[in-house]
Design an enzyme around this catalytic site. Structure first.
Site, PDB file in Angstrom:
ATOM      1  N   CYS A 157     133.585  25.931 -22.269  1.00 35.00           N
ATOM      2  CA  CYS A 157     133.864  24.564 -22.722  1.00 35.00           C
ATOM      3  C   CYS A 157     132.997  23.556 -21.974  1.00 35.00           C
ATOM      4  O   CYS A 157     133.319  23.165 -20.835  1.00 35.00           O
ATOM      5  CB  CYS A 157     135.330  24.224 -22.498  1.00 35.00           C
ATOM      6  SG  CYS A 157     136.503  25.242 -23.390  1.00 35.00           S
ATOM      7  N   LEU A 158     131.941  23.127 -22.603  1.00 32.65           N
ATOM      8  CA  LEU A 158     131.084  22.078 -22.047  1.00 32.65           C
ATOM      9  C   LEU A 158     131.127  20.841 -22.938  1.00 32.65           C
ATOM     10  O   LEU A 158     131.487  19.758 -22.521  1.00 32.65           O
ATOM     11  CB  LEU A 158     129.647  22.577 -21.901  1.00 32.65           C
ATOM     12  CG  LEU A 158     128.605  21.536 -21.484  1.00 32.65           C
ATOM     13  CD1 LEU A 158     128.921  20.992 -20.094  1.00 32.65           C
ATOM     14  CD2 LEU A 158     127.200  22.132 -21.504  1.00 32.65           C
ATOM     15  N   GLN A 352     102.144  33.865 -52.602  1.00 32.10           N
ATOM     16  CA  GLN A 352     101.631  34.345 -51.319  1.00 32.10           C
ATOM     17  C   GLN A 352     101.686  33.229 -50.278  1.00 32.10           C
ATOM     18  O   GLN A 352     102.111  33.448 -49.133  1.00 32.10           O
ATOM     19  CB  GLN A 352     100.193  34.834 -51.480  1.00 32.10           C
ATOM     20  CG  GLN A 352     100.035  36.044 -52.381  1.00 32.10           C
ATOM     21  CD  GLN A 352      98.592  36.245 -52.825  1.00 32.10           C
ATOM     22  OE1 GLN A 352      97.668  35.704 -52.231  1.00 32.10           O
ATOM     23  NE2 GLN A 352      98.397  37.007 -53.898  1.00 32.10           N
ATOM     24  N   GLY A 427     116.489  32.234 -59.734  1.00 33.63           N
ATOM     25  CA  GLY A 427     117.924  32.158 -59.978  1.00 33.63           C
ATOM     26  C   GLY A 427     118.689  33.290 -59.324  1.00 33.63           C
ATOM     27  O   GLY A 427     119.798  33.096 -58.811  1.00 33.63           O
ATOM     28  N   GLU A 450     123.613  25.004 -28.211  1.00 33.54           N
ATOM     29  CA  GLU A 450     122.818  25.202 -26.988  1.00 33.54           C
ATOM     30  C   GLU A 450     121.714  24.146 -26.859  1.00 33.54           C
ATOM     31  O   GLU A 450     120.680  24.372 -26.250  1.00 33.54           O
ATOM     32  CB  GLU A 450     122.194  26.607 -26.949  1.00 33.54           C
ATOM     33  CG  GLU A 450     123.184  27.741 -26.982  1.00 33.54           C
ATOM     34  CD  GLU A 450     123.928  27.918 -25.678  1.00 33.54           C
ATOM     35  OE1 GLU A 450     123.615  27.192 -24.720  1.00 33.54           O
ATOM     36  OE2 GLU A 450     124.824  28.764 -25.613  1.00 33.54           O
ATOM     37  N   GLU A 452     120.715  20.304 -29.205  1.00 28.81           N
ATOM     38  CA  GLU A 452     120.154  19.829 -30.473  1.00 28.81           C
ATOM     39  C   GLU A 452     118.642  19.819 -30.341  1.00 28.81           C
ATOM     40  O   GLU A 452     118.087  19.349 -29.350  1.00 28.81           O
ATOM     41  CB  GLU A 452     120.702  18.427 -30.785  1.00 28.81           C
ATOM     42  CG  GLU A 452     120.506  17.988 -32.221  1.00 28.81           C
ATOM     43  CD  GLU A 452     119.081  17.526 -32.525  1.00 28.81           C
ATOM     44  OE1 GLU A 452     118.604  17.760 -33.639  1.00 28.81           O
ATOM     45  OE2 GLU A 452     118.458  16.935 -31.619  1.00 28.81           O
TER      46      GLU A 452
END
Length: 696
Positions: A157-158, A352, A427, A450, A452
């Site tokens: 928990c950070l 490609q 599709g 970890e 943004e």
């Protein structure tokens, strides 16, 4: 030689004959030899053992790709798989450390097969134990033992509702009470609630909680504590806590991300992880660090492991999507010259261009992550055992700087690769049974957790800017992983280098490509430094000067730096190849990734005077198209080398036998909705009747 080939044939089985043979027979190299070169026979044997073991575990049998499990089912499946993961000896930490290449392999296999339970295991078991081991002392060893024995389940928990990337802004407090020799945890308001902790939502019994340590009214900054949150026997929260689940997410719903609010919640003094800072029985604060900033940085060091692993996770998920798209493109036929047969869509230049550069990027990332995870695990072992103490600080800083950029770059590249894979399957790629939608949703979290990406990558540019005074002084610059060694010649590069390629062969030469990126890094380093200092000279404080030097400056610097490092590591790997065919195809992949990535940097090349006229743009464009065409016949075999087995791929479009339409028909026909009348069919007929009555 015969013995070697025989052994390799036993390790790697041939693919079943089928539609993909059209391209497999055209490959310029032996896919088995390339796989052995990249991974070694020992690792391939290890992979096969893991595959075999996973197929015996009923909890890991793939869910039918046609159907979506309910939210609760996803949670239960991931929970049970997590326990199986913990018990499989092949995936145990001890086994992995016997060969430092195995951690990357294990992560790749499991994230491709069961993303939710793999993430869940990494945060409820691996990260929890890692932090206790690295931040605690002997008095905390029982938490490690209890976690290993399954008596407790941990989480980390950070992040808080109001603060994520800015760890210094966290507002949870742990106030020391001298009378009871305990810490009292409090959450000031909902914005200070701990959140997004994987495993906390439903199953964690203990949490690593980062809180500001308050002693006699003085805030000593963030410290980590082991906090009991649920009774291990009943899983009911303890009084003084509000613990809950964050709810349904875009993807990874097997992971129970949760929140916790503390209300005068008391924990023993001993639960402070005290390696970096402690409180004595008489209420005195003690630490080895005179500078609080250094203690703060050291306390968050465990996050480097997450960034290194997420870089590998991005590559693994991207490869899974590319496997589906490339195999499908080799089988799917559309259009063709008049009065001739239709051709596979892989033959089209546009197709490609949409896929093969990402295949090249996947190879570059595969080579990097294999090396990087190995380096990090060795670094972790040396840190625990006290080996190479004099070298660890510089290596740790470089790992932090590199991982702060490799994680964003890998995330962004594979985000685009997965989306392009979805679109190139048309599709059919939109079907759940194709498998790409789930990959896309599960990958999305890599762009945020970890760190943004846009915030995280600033760590890299901050590190690089420290080298500019040494560059100007023409001092020798070096680092343990040699990522910045070329900066020793930074001024010479800036003063003498210019665009010199006159044809495609020169443009695609590995040393030339590397030299272009070296110029880009040096130029952007100089330009970012000058922009930052000009803003400061004009009255901006350091905070706003850095903020206003990101777009077109520091961010581009970090991107070019990591792209150069990716190519540098890949080039070193290519030099190890003894088979000319392997060296040739890897060199083409190297060139394609390098030149394709240069497209976005062309404005900078012209802006800095490195390139003039049309030649640079023309050669970059022509080289990309030439390389895509050259690699077209190798694409299927190249993806075969890095593709997961079919039971992990779990896609009707990407099976290794190439029987796309047979698998598609089977999937469509076995859907309970395919040829059945809806149970609410009368809603349709009654509505029609009511419309007619109203008209009359």
């Amino acid at each position: 030689m015969i013995k070697h080939v025989h052994k390799m044939a036993n390790v790697l089985q041939d693919f079943k004959p089928g539609p993909l043979d059209f391209y497999r027979t055209k490959a310029s190299f032996d896919w088995k030899q390339l796989k052995v070169f990249l991974e070694t026979e020992d690792i391939i044997c290890y992979q096969n053992e893991v595959f075999k073991e996973l197929q015996t575990q009923s909890e890991y049998q793939a869910q039918d790709s046609l159907f979506s499990s309910s939210f609760d089912q996803q949670r239960r499946i991931a929970c049970r798989q997590t326990f199986i993961y913990k018990s499989i000896e092949l995936l145990s930490l001890g086994n992995l450390l016997q060969n430092l290449k195995k951690p990357a392999v294990a992560t790749r296999i499991m994230i491709q097969y069961a993303p939710s339970s793999t993430i869940k295991f990494s945060v409820t078991d691996s990260l929890f134990i890692s932090v206790v081991r690295s931040m605690g002392t002997e008095r905390h060893h029982h938490f490690i033992e209890d976690s290993d024995n399954g008596k407790i389940i941990g989480c980390y928990c950070l992040t808080e509702i109001g603060h994520g990337s800015n760890a210094r802004g966290m507002r949870t407090t742990a106030t020391y009470n001298l009378d009871s020799h305990s810490f009292i945890l409090n959450t000031k308001d909902f914005e200070a609630a701990k959140c997004w902790a994987g495993g906390l939502g439903q199953m964690a019994t203990h949490a690593i909680v980062y809180a500001n340590l308050i002693l006699d009214g003085t805030n000593h900054g963030l410290h980590s504590f082991v906090v009991p949150v649920r009774d291990p026997k009943t899983l009911l929260p303890y009084p003084g806590l509000i613990v809950g689940d964050m709810g349904e997410k875009i993807g990874l719903n097997g992971v129970d991300n949760g929140f916790v609010i503390f209300n005068n919640y008391k924990i023993p003094q001993e639960n402070l992880l005290n390696k970096l800072g402690d409180v004595t029985k008489d209420g005195k604060y003690v630490t080895l660090f005179k500078d609080p900033n250094k203690r703060h940085g050291a306390s968050l060091g465990a996050l480097s492991a997450g960034r290194v692993n997420i870089t590998a996770i991005c590559e693994a998920l991207g490869v899974k999507a590319l496997t589906i798209a490339i195999r499908y493109s080799a089988v799917r036929k559309q259009f063709g010259p008049e009065h001739e047969s239709e051709v596979p869509i892989l033959e089209y230049q546009t197709h490609q261009y949409r896929l093969l550069p990402y295949l090249a990027a996947a190879y570059a990332l595969r080579i990097l992550t294999t090396m990087f995870v190995e380096v990090f695990y060795q670094f972790s072992i040396d840190s625990l055992l006290g080996n190479n103490v004099d070298k660890l600080p510089d290596l740790g800083v470089e790992i932090h700087a590199l991982s702060s950029a490799t994680k964003p770059i890998a995330g962004w590249i594979m985000k685009d690769a997965i989306q392009e894979s979805r679109e190139t399957c048309g599709g059919h790629g939109y079907l759940k049974a194709a498998g790409i939608g789930d990959i896309r949703n599960d990958h999305d979290a890599n762009l945020t957790y970890e760190g943004e990406n846009h915030v995280l990558i600033q760590q890299t540019s901050n590190w690089l800017l420290k080298f500019w005074p040494a560059v100007r002084a023409k001092e020798k610059i070096s680092s343990p992983l040699q990522s910045v060694d070329f900066l020793s010649s930074g001024l010479d590069i800036l003063n003498t280098a210019k665009f010199e390629a006159t044809n495609i062969d020169e443009m695609c030469n590995p040393k030339y490509i590397l030299s272009v990126y070296q110029w880009l890094v040096c130029y952007l380093l100089k330009r970012t430094w000058e922009k930052l200092n000009t803003d400061i000279d004009n009255g901006k404080n350091l905070f706003w000067a850095k903020n206003d030097s990101q777009v077109f400056y520091a961010k581009d610097l970090s991107i070019c730096f990591v792209q150069h490092y990716l190519l540098q590591v890949m080039y070193n790997k290519i030099l190890e190849a003894r088979d000319d065919n392997i060296k040739n195809v890897l060199s083409k992949l190297f060139a394609l990734y390098g030149v394709w990535s240069l497209q976005k940097h062309l404005p900078t090349l012209y802006q800095g005077g490195y390139a003039k006229g049309e030649m640079a743009t023309t050669l970059v464009q022509n080289s990309i198209l030439k390389l895509c065409g050259d690699l077209k016949n190798d694409a299927v075999s190249l993806i075969d080398v890095i593709a997961p087995p079919d039971f992990i791929l779990n896609s009707v479009l990407g099976s290794s036998d190439g029987e796309v339409y047979k698998h598609l028909q089977s999937a469509i026909f076995r859907s309970p909705y395919a040829m059945s009348r809806p149970v609410w069919w009368q809603d349709i007929t009654n509505w029609k009747e009511n419309v007619l009555k109203n008209k009359l």
